[in-house]
Every structure is written in C-alpha cells, then in structure tokens.
Design an enzyme around this catalytic site. Structure first.
Site, PDB file in Angstrom:
ATOM      1  N   HIS A   1      -3.713  -6.353   1.023  1.00 49.57           N
ATOM      2  CA  HIS A   1      -4.632  -7.268   0.325  1.00 49.57           C
ATOM      3  C   HIS A   1      -5.767  -7.796   1.207  1.00 49.57           C
ATOM      4  O   HIS A   1      -6.095  -8.987   1.177  1.00 49.57           O
ATOM      5  CB  HIS A   1      -3.857  -8.437  -0.267  1.00 49.57           C
TER       6      HIS A   1
ATOM      7  N   HIS B   1      -5.012 -11.819  -8.466  1.00 50.62           N
ATOM      8  CA  HIS B   1      -3.558 -11.806  -8.277  1.00 50.62           C
ATOM      9  C   HIS B   1      -2.876 -12.950  -9.038  1.00 50.62           C
ATOM     10  O   HIS B   1      -1.924 -13.553  -8.534  1.00 50.62           O
ATOM     11  CB  HIS B   1      -3.241 -11.882  -6.785  1.00 50.62           C
TER      12      HIS B   1
ATOM     13  N   GLU C   1      -2.532  -6.261 -11.722  1.00 56.45           N
ATOM     14  CA  GLU C   1      -3.607  -6.102 -10.750  1.00 56.45           C
ATOM     15  C   GLU C   1      -4.414  -4.839 -11.057  1.00 56.45           C
ATOM     16  O   GLU C   1      -4.171  -3.768 -10.495  1.00 56.45           O
ATOM     17  CB  GLU C   1      -3.021  -6.057  -9.343  1.00 56.45           C
TER      18      GLU C   1
END
Length: 350
Positions: free
Chosen positions: A105, A179, A313
C-alpha cells in the site's frame, strides 16, 4: 446539498480538516484531508434509520498510524509488490519492505499519511471536495513526480463517487484505491458473515503464503470464490479451502471483472435492507474481509474484531509488475490516469 467544514486538532503543530457532505435524503459522508480518510458514510435502513456503514476509529489519533488503513486513500500502488522491488526496462527500483519481504500500500509513508490540499465545491446536485497532491520523484522509492487529483462527491441519488486522476513525466507504476471497511448492518452491530455479495468475475488471483499472487489465475467455478450468483461471505470465512485459509479465514484476493454487468459488485445486508452497488472502470478488485483486523483498537462503535468489515479495493494489479496476464498498472508520460468508482446505496424491501 450541504457541506460543512470543521478543524480537528490531533497534532500540536497542525490541524486536520473534517468535511461533512449531506444530501436532501439525509445521507451523510464525512472525510478528512489527512489521508483522504473516510470516517463515516451514514445511510438509511429500510425503516429510515440512519447509521454509519464504514468502520472508523474512536480516536482521531489512531489515524496517525492507521495500520489497518481504515478509510484511507492508498498509493502509489495499492496492494503488495513482491520482493519490495520492480524493474522498468533495465533499471531496478527498490521500495520499503513494510510487509515482511514485500511492499504494501505505498509503504509506511504512502498516500494514507499525506495531508492533501483540499478544495470544497457545491452545487444543486452534487457537493464534495477535490484533493490534490504532488508526489515527488523518488518518493517512497518510486520513479517520477506524479500530480494527483482525487475527488470525493455525493449526489442526490445516494451515490458516493471517487474520481482519480494522475499524470507523470516518467514511466511509473500507479494504481489508486480507497480502503474503506464496509458493514451494511450499520454502526458495526454485526460482523459481515451474513452479507450477501455478487461479483461480476469468473477468475481470481491465486495467493501464496505471503499473500503474493503466484502468477496463476484460477477459475471461480465450484469454489467459495464464485460470486456470480450472490452468496454469503460466511461461506468463505468458514471454508476449509486452501485459498481461504491462506488469507487468514476469508478473502484477500484480486478478482478480475468480466465486465458483463453494470454493477461490478453488489453487497446486501438482509436485516437492515441496505444494498450497496459498486460501479467502476477499474479492471478488478481486491476483496478483503478484515481477516487480520487489529482487535486491540477501539472503533467508534466499539471494540475491533475480525470480519467486522469488507473492503472492496477497486484497482489494477501490482502482480503485473512481475507476472503476465494481470491488469497493467504502468503509467506512461503520454497518458493520464483517470479512474472512477461509484458506491450507490439503495434499500431492498421485504
């Protein structure tokens, strides 16, 4: 449409801004300029009761670390990059290994920790905020400067829309997502075991023990990953299938959209009657059923626990940096990254 702004004092040296957007139906969305973090999406159940359908921390200070990435904008690359490195032509780029031997991420200083410049806007039908940020060349190890614009907007049709736009003067990997952990029961009163999900997908990425795609795309037929007809998330959470067990009891897998339906994903909670439909021009999505959610944290609605939310996502696949057959994420100088994801909320009556 109504748009409000208030200051949130978290750190002594600076304040964050909390935006609240409300439409005529009473639907309300709250988000911060820090990390673009969505803290609340309040929508009615079938009896008209407004409740929050995303997980959020009880204390704003917890967003300073936000190890579970609650509600945050993710980038430069959403997901895991194998070996915390990739290659463009003959040049190798090393990234922070913040998830075992891998990069997750965007790293510990990814976009979820950026204080975004925010410009609110409002008209008769829509209100929201335009976030902008310049990610410098070499930031978190990635090549090229990237100019980013992410717009959050709410309309009168109970649609929350995220528009992503970016460009760079160098080739660089980029795939952005949000997220948010959704729980349509409202105020996290139940786990997501009985959420019904439909996904327009016939294949998903096989994962290894580190949750890195092996390079194989598996067919969903006769597996707990077949959501072409709606099924309860409970089936995968409680499954003894190797791929569900690898993920920690549930899902943390990339689904490639077949692009046969307008709604790439539909999520329902029978008890509340809430329905969320996801529309996007992204090629796929990681569905994560919060199998590793930190249970030590205090959420706005109570103590955190596994399987309390589901992340949808929408994104390209970082596996494409090492494997063939996955949706590409390379942004080239002559291109403009332009993606949209719409979360549309409805009610299903008995």
């Amino acid at each position: 449409m109504n748009l409000k702004l208030q200051d949130v004092q978290v750190e002594k040296e600076r304040k964050w801004k909390l935006f609240t957007v409300t439409n005529e139906n009473g639907m309300e969305v709250k988000f911060l300029n820090f990390g673009g973090i969505i803290t609340e999406i309040c929508v009615p159940d079938r009896k008209g009761k407004l409740e929050n359908v995303v997980l959020s921390y009880k204390n704003y200070e917890d967003y300073l670390t936000n190890e579970d990435f609650l509600g945050a904008l993710i980038g430069r690359v959403a997901g895991r990059i194998k070996g915390a490195a990739f290659q463009i032509d003959d040049e190798r780029y090393a990234l922070e290994a913040n998830d075992g031997n891998h990069h997750l991420h965007g790293g510990s200083n990814g976009f979820h920790h950026v204080l975004w410049k925010a410009e609110p806007f409002k008209n008769k039908e829509t209100a929201g905020v335009e976030f902008t940020y310049l990610s410098e060349d070499g930031e978190s190890g990635y090549p090229g400067p990237v100019e980013l614009k992410v717009t959050y907007s709410l309309n009168e049709e109970n649609q929350f829309i995220i528009d992503y736009e970016a460009k760079s003067d160098q080739s660089t990997p980029l795939t952005l997502t949000n997220h948010a952990y959704f729980n349509l029961a409202g105020n996290a009163k139940n786990t997501i075991h009985h959420h019904q999900v439909n996904i327009d997908s016939s294949s998903f990425a096989e994962l290894d023990e580190d949750l890195i795609p092996t390079g194989k795309l598996l067919e969903v037929d006769d597996t707990p990953f077949d959501f072409r007809k709606e099924r309860d998330l409970r089936e995968g959470i409680e499954s003894s299938s190797h791929q569900n067990l690898v993920a920690g009891g549930g899902y943390d897998h990339y689904f490639i959209f077949a692009q046969q339906q307008q709604d790439a994903v539909v999520v329902k909670d029978r008890q509340s009657g809430r329905v969320m439909k996801v529309r996007t021009n992204q090629p796929g999505m990681v569905m994560y059923t919060s199998n590793n959610l930190n249970e030590a944290h205090h959420l706005a609605e109570g103590k955190s626990q596994k399987h309390l939310g589901v992340c949808l996502e929408t994104q390209g696949s970082p596996a494409s940096l090492h494997e063939q057959g996955f949706p590409e994420i390379m942004l080239n100088p002559e291109e403009v990254y332009k993606k949209q994801t719409v979360f549309a909320f409805e009610i299903e009556n008995l």
